[in-house]
Design an enzyme around this catalytic site. Sequence first.
Site, mmCIF file in Angstrom:
data_model
loop_
_atom_site.group_PDB
_atom_site.id
_atom_site.type_symbol
_atom_site.label_atom_id
_atom_site.label_comp_id
_atom_site.label_asym_id
_atom_site.label_seq_id
_atom_site.Cartn_x
_atom_site.Cartn_y
_atom_site.Cartn_z
ATOM 1 N N LYS A 194 0.833 -1.165 -0.035
ATOM 2 C CA LYS A 194 -0.058 0.042 0.119
ATOM 3 C C LYS A 194 0.914 1.309 -0.025
ATOM 4 O O LYS A 194 1.687 1.537 0.893
ATOM 5 C CB LYS A 194 -1.003 0.049 1.105
ATOM 6 C CG LYS A 194 -1.917 1.206 1.037
ATOM 7 C CD LYS A 194 -2.600 1.366 2.383
ATOM 8 C CE LYS A 194 -1.885 2.552 3.294
ATOM 9 N NZ LYS A 194 -1.862 3.524 2.789
ATOM 10 N N GLY B 296 7.210 5.371 7.697
ATOM 11 C CA GLY B 296 6.561 6.137 8.208
ATOM 12 C C GLY B 296 6.751 6.792 9.635
ATOM 13 O O GLY B 296 8.074 6.644 9.775
ATOM 14 N N THR C 269 6.715 7.744 13.496
ATOM 15 C CA THR C 269 7.163 6.822 14.774
ATOM 16 C C THR C 269 5.685 6.457 15.209
ATOM 17 O O THR C 269 5.510 5.191 15.930
ATOM 18 C CB THR C 269 7.878 7.594 15.709
ATOM 19 O OG1 THR C 269 9.158 7.673 14.951
ATOM 20 C CG2 THR C 269 8.180 6.741 17.022
ATOM 21 N N THR D 171 2.647 5.728 14.163
ATOM 22 C CA THR D 171 2.146 4.707 13.272
ATOM 23 C C THR D 171 3.040 3.369 13.385
ATOM 24 O O THR D 171 2.354 2.328 13.487
ATOM 25 C CB THR D 171 2.300 5.155 11.964
ATOM 26 O OG1 THR D 171 1.655 6.410 11.631
ATOM 27 C CG2 THR D 171 1.036 4.054 10.982
ATOM 28 N N GLU E 255 10.981 1.839 9.479
ATOM 29 C CA GLU E 255 12.021 2.850 9.386
ATOM 30 C C GLU E 255 11.108 4.082 9.429
ATOM 31 O O GLU E 255 9.968 4.383 8.687
ATOM 32 C CB GLU E 255 12.255 2.857 7.684
ATOM 33 C CG GLU E 255 13.193 1.665 7.327
ATOM 34 C CD GLU E 255 13.665 1.701 6.140
ATOM 35 O OE1 GLU E 255 13.234 2.321 5.296
ATOM 36 O OE2 GLU E 255 14.560 0.688 5.808
ATOM 37 N N CYS F 234 13.136 12.336 5.331
ATOM 38 C CA CYS F 234 12.949 11.769 6.761
ATOM 39 C C CYS F 234 14.661 11.879 7.242
ATOM 40 O O CYS F 234 15.032 12.072 8.334
ATOM 41 C CB CYS F 234 13.044 10.413 6.873
ATOM 42 S SG CYS F 234 13.766 9.343 5.550
ATOM 43 N N GLU G 203 9.158 15.827 15.462
ATOM 44 C CA GLU G 203 9.534 16.024 14.070
ATOM 45 C C GLU G 203 8.495 16.960 13.200
ATOM 46 O O GLU G 203 7.191 16.635 13.616
ATOM 47 C CB GLU G 203 9.369 14.621 13.300
ATOM 48 C CG GLU G 203 9.715 14.560 11.816
ATOM 49 C CD GLU G 203 9.548 13.096 11.326
ATOM 50 O OE1 GLU G 203 8.535 12.321 11.680
ATOM 51 O OE2 GLU G 203 10.416 12.756 10.577
HETATM 52 P P1 NDP Z 1 2.429 7.673 8.480
HETATM 53 O O1 NDP Z 1 3.017 7.173 9.442
HETATM 54 O O2 NDP Z 1 1.299 8.739 8.425
HETATM 55 O O3 NDP Z 1 2.092 6.791 7.108
HETATM 56 C C1 NDP Z 1 2.891 5.893 6.661
HETATM 57 C C2 NDP Z 1 2.121 4.795 5.841
HETATM 58 O O4 NDP Z 1 1.360 3.981 6.588
HETATM 59 C C3 NDP Z 1 0.887 5.369 4.808
HETATM 60 O O5 NDP Z 1 0.678 4.560 3.681
HETATM 61 C C4 NDP Z 1 -0.165 5.307 5.743
HETATM 62 O O6 NDP Z 1 -1.278 5.154 5.103
HETATM 63 C C5 NDP Z 1 0.111 4.030 6.444
HETATM 64 N N1 NDP Z 1 -0.734 3.976 7.653
HETATM 65 C C6 NDP Z 1 -1.268 4.745 8.482
HETATM 66 N N2 NDP Z 1 -1.873 4.360 9.528
HETATM 67 C C7 NDP Z 1 -1.817 2.908 9.397
HETATM 68 C C8 NDP Z 1 -2.432 1.739 9.957
HETATM 69 N N3 NDP Z 1 -3.108 2.049 11.413
HETATM 70 N N4 NDP Z 1 -2.021 0.439 9.572
HETATM 71 C C9 NDP Z 1 -1.319 0.412 8.592
HETATM 72 N N5 NDP Z 1 -0.794 1.437 7.693
HETATM 73 C C10 NDP Z 1 -1.099 2.657 8.287
HETATM 74 O O7 NDP Z 1 3.453 8.637 7.862
HETATM 75 P P2 NDP Z 1 3.397 9.840 6.538
HETATM 76 O O8 NDP Z 1 2.881 9.167 5.452
HETATM 77 O O9 NDP Z 1 2.975 11.074 7.196
HETATM 78 O O10 NDP Z 1 5.255 9.876 6.358
HETATM 79 C C11 NDP Z 1 5.893 10.681 6.838
HETATM 80 C C12 NDP Z 1 6.697 10.046 8.036
HETATM 81 O O11 NDP Z 1 7.608 9.088 7.317
HETATM 82 C C13 NDP Z 1 7.585 11.000 8.612
HETATM 83 O O12 NDP Z 1 7.645 10.672 10.036
HETATM 84 C C14 NDP Z 1 9.116 10.474 8.214
HETATM 85 O O13 NDP Z 1 10.117 10.580 9.099
HETATM 86 C C15 NDP Z 1 8.805 9.203 7.836
HETATM 87 N N6 NDP Z 1 9.838 8.554 6.869
HETATM 88 C C16 NDP Z 1 10.730 7.582 7.420
HETATM 89 C C17 NDP Z 1 11.660 7.268 6.624
HETATM 90 C C18 NDP Z 1 12.869 6.434 6.925
HETATM 91 O O14 NDP Z 1 13.562 5.690 6.175
HETATM 92 N N7 NDP Z 1 13.082 6.389 8.099
HETATM 93 C C19 NDP Z 1 11.858 7.525 5.259
HETATM 94 C C20 NDP Z 1 10.691 8.411 4.764
HETATM 95 C C21 NDP Z 1 9.783 8.992 5.715
HETATM 96 P P3 NDP Z 1 -2.199 6.988 4.833
HETATM 97 O O15 NDP Z 1 -1.221 7.643 3.914
HETATM 98 O O16 NDP Z 1 -3.289 6.261 4.050
HETATM 99 O O17 NDP Z 1 -2.553 7.323 5.896
#
Ligand code: NDP
Length: 479
Positions: A172, A225, A227, A229, A247, A281, A383
């Site tokens: 997804k 995504g 922390t 989540t 990550e 990130c 963040e």
């Molecule tokens: P989120 O944690 O909000 O979402 C990440 C993904 O998880 C999306 O596809 C989201 O779907 C999905 N998601 C949300 N809730 C659930 C759930 N309950 N069950 C399963 N999947 C779920 O992050 P963001 O999209 O806002 O991204 C930004 C974040 O990602 C920042 O904190 C950033 O630091 C981090 N990041 C980390 C990286 C790394 O390599 N460490 C690299 C890039 C970003 P939906 O969008 O539909 O809510």
Amino acid sequence: MQILNYINGALQAPLNNNWLDNPEPATGKVYSQIPDSDSDDVQMAVTAAKEAFPAWAALSRAERSDLLRKLSDLILKNLDTLAAAESRDNGKPLWLAKRVDIPRAAENFRFFSNAVLQWHDEAHHMDGHFINYTTHQPIGVVTCISPWNLPLYLFSWKVAPALAAGCCVVAKPSEVTPMSAFLLSQLCIEAGFPPGVFNIVHGTGPKAGDAMINHRDIKAISFTGGTKTGAYIASKAAPLFKKLSLELGGKNANIIFADCDWDKMMKTTLRSSFENQGQICLCGSRILVHRSVYEKFKTEFAEKVKALKVGDPHDDTVRMGAIVSKQHFEKILSCIELAKQEGGTVLTGGNAIKLEGRCEEGWFIAPTVIEGLDQNCRTNQEEIFGPVVTIQPFDTEEEAINYANATEYGLAGSLWTQDISRAHRVANKVESGILWVNCWLIRDLRTPFGGMKQSGVGREGGMHALEFFTEAKNVCVSL
Ligand code: NDP
């Protein structure tokens, strides 16, 4: 236009026929719709993946490698279309998507198509009496969930090793930036992936994502995504004994010593602070500068930041495009207000930007530099994930390290000095998964990637990523 799910080799509407609007950040206007998929779509994808798994796992590595390489070639062949989709969905400058996001996505598939061919098993003799050998068997059906900031790049970073290792995938992308993953599904059909091997279910995290992470037939979860989540996913996955790679977020320090190569540091610090509107990130959001050059840095940096052009992502001369969504735009502005309440002084930026013409309703924020905050305040602890950096002076090497380590995060960091001993000393003491010395954002895909502390667990990269998607099996034979 409607984006479709990719399930069992076919593009299809969500079973419930519910759709979500997909707006373009640069214009604020809805330009497509995406499936608001639910557990029924996920179930269909998992069933297809389970059926496809035995044949996919039984293919030779060379056959899987060929398909991944073909997909990589198709991505490059369609670079312009994919970059346009990525830029439109995300708000990032088109030139950036062309130069970084899409080529790196192609490289992810290419890298793992090669890596899987080099991957070898281990054997250990026990003094001539026994021999142990360890094989890695694909774990089964896995899920890959990715965020919106580097959509295709991060999506492919997870999917490529999973497929190469022999797993079938139910993935997804972020609901906020689904378009390039949709185009990828069309390329998978063109490349000839067997039905069910790779499935993409679009929709929200709480609905489609949740159905994936809770599904009993999903054996491993690779998630990038936030922390919060990540913690939620871990709480659901642990009782089901799923393998987990997380990550997560970062609050990275950029440490600048007086003896650095000043021009190179300044040029790179502008990028590491504001590339992709600061929504990487790995961006350095806390800049720590030796006091002896703090005033010089502050004046020159603020001047250069003020001159960064913010504008229409189509314009090749802009450095920064739009913020990814209205919700995130409002969050960043509220973070800037909080920084002021905490006693911070805005040196430049701090405001939304109203453009004219095509982008008059878009979500733009001026690159923002704030000083006068200590490391314990919320602005330096939480963040923001936008074009906002803080700057703070330090006096000693030890103080710089303490400041750098003062958050719960530990994803990345950078360090600027010409003193080689200091570079190694400090690099080893900063708590982060990766530390760049006199550079930024260089990635060697052979190295493990990921964060320490609350920035994640389960480093991926190179052979580690292939191993993550497998079960190690040891056979011990009496000689
Ligand atoms: P989120 O944690 O909000 O979402 C990440 C993904 O998880 C999306 O596809 C989201 O779907 C999905 N998601 C949300 N809730 C659930 C759930 N309950 N069950 C399963 N999947 C779920 O992050 P963001 O999209 O806002 O991204 C930004 C974040 O990602 C920042 O904190 C950033 O630091 C981090 N990041 C980390 C990286 C790394 O390599 N460490 C690299 C890039 C970003 P939906 O969008 O539909 O809510």
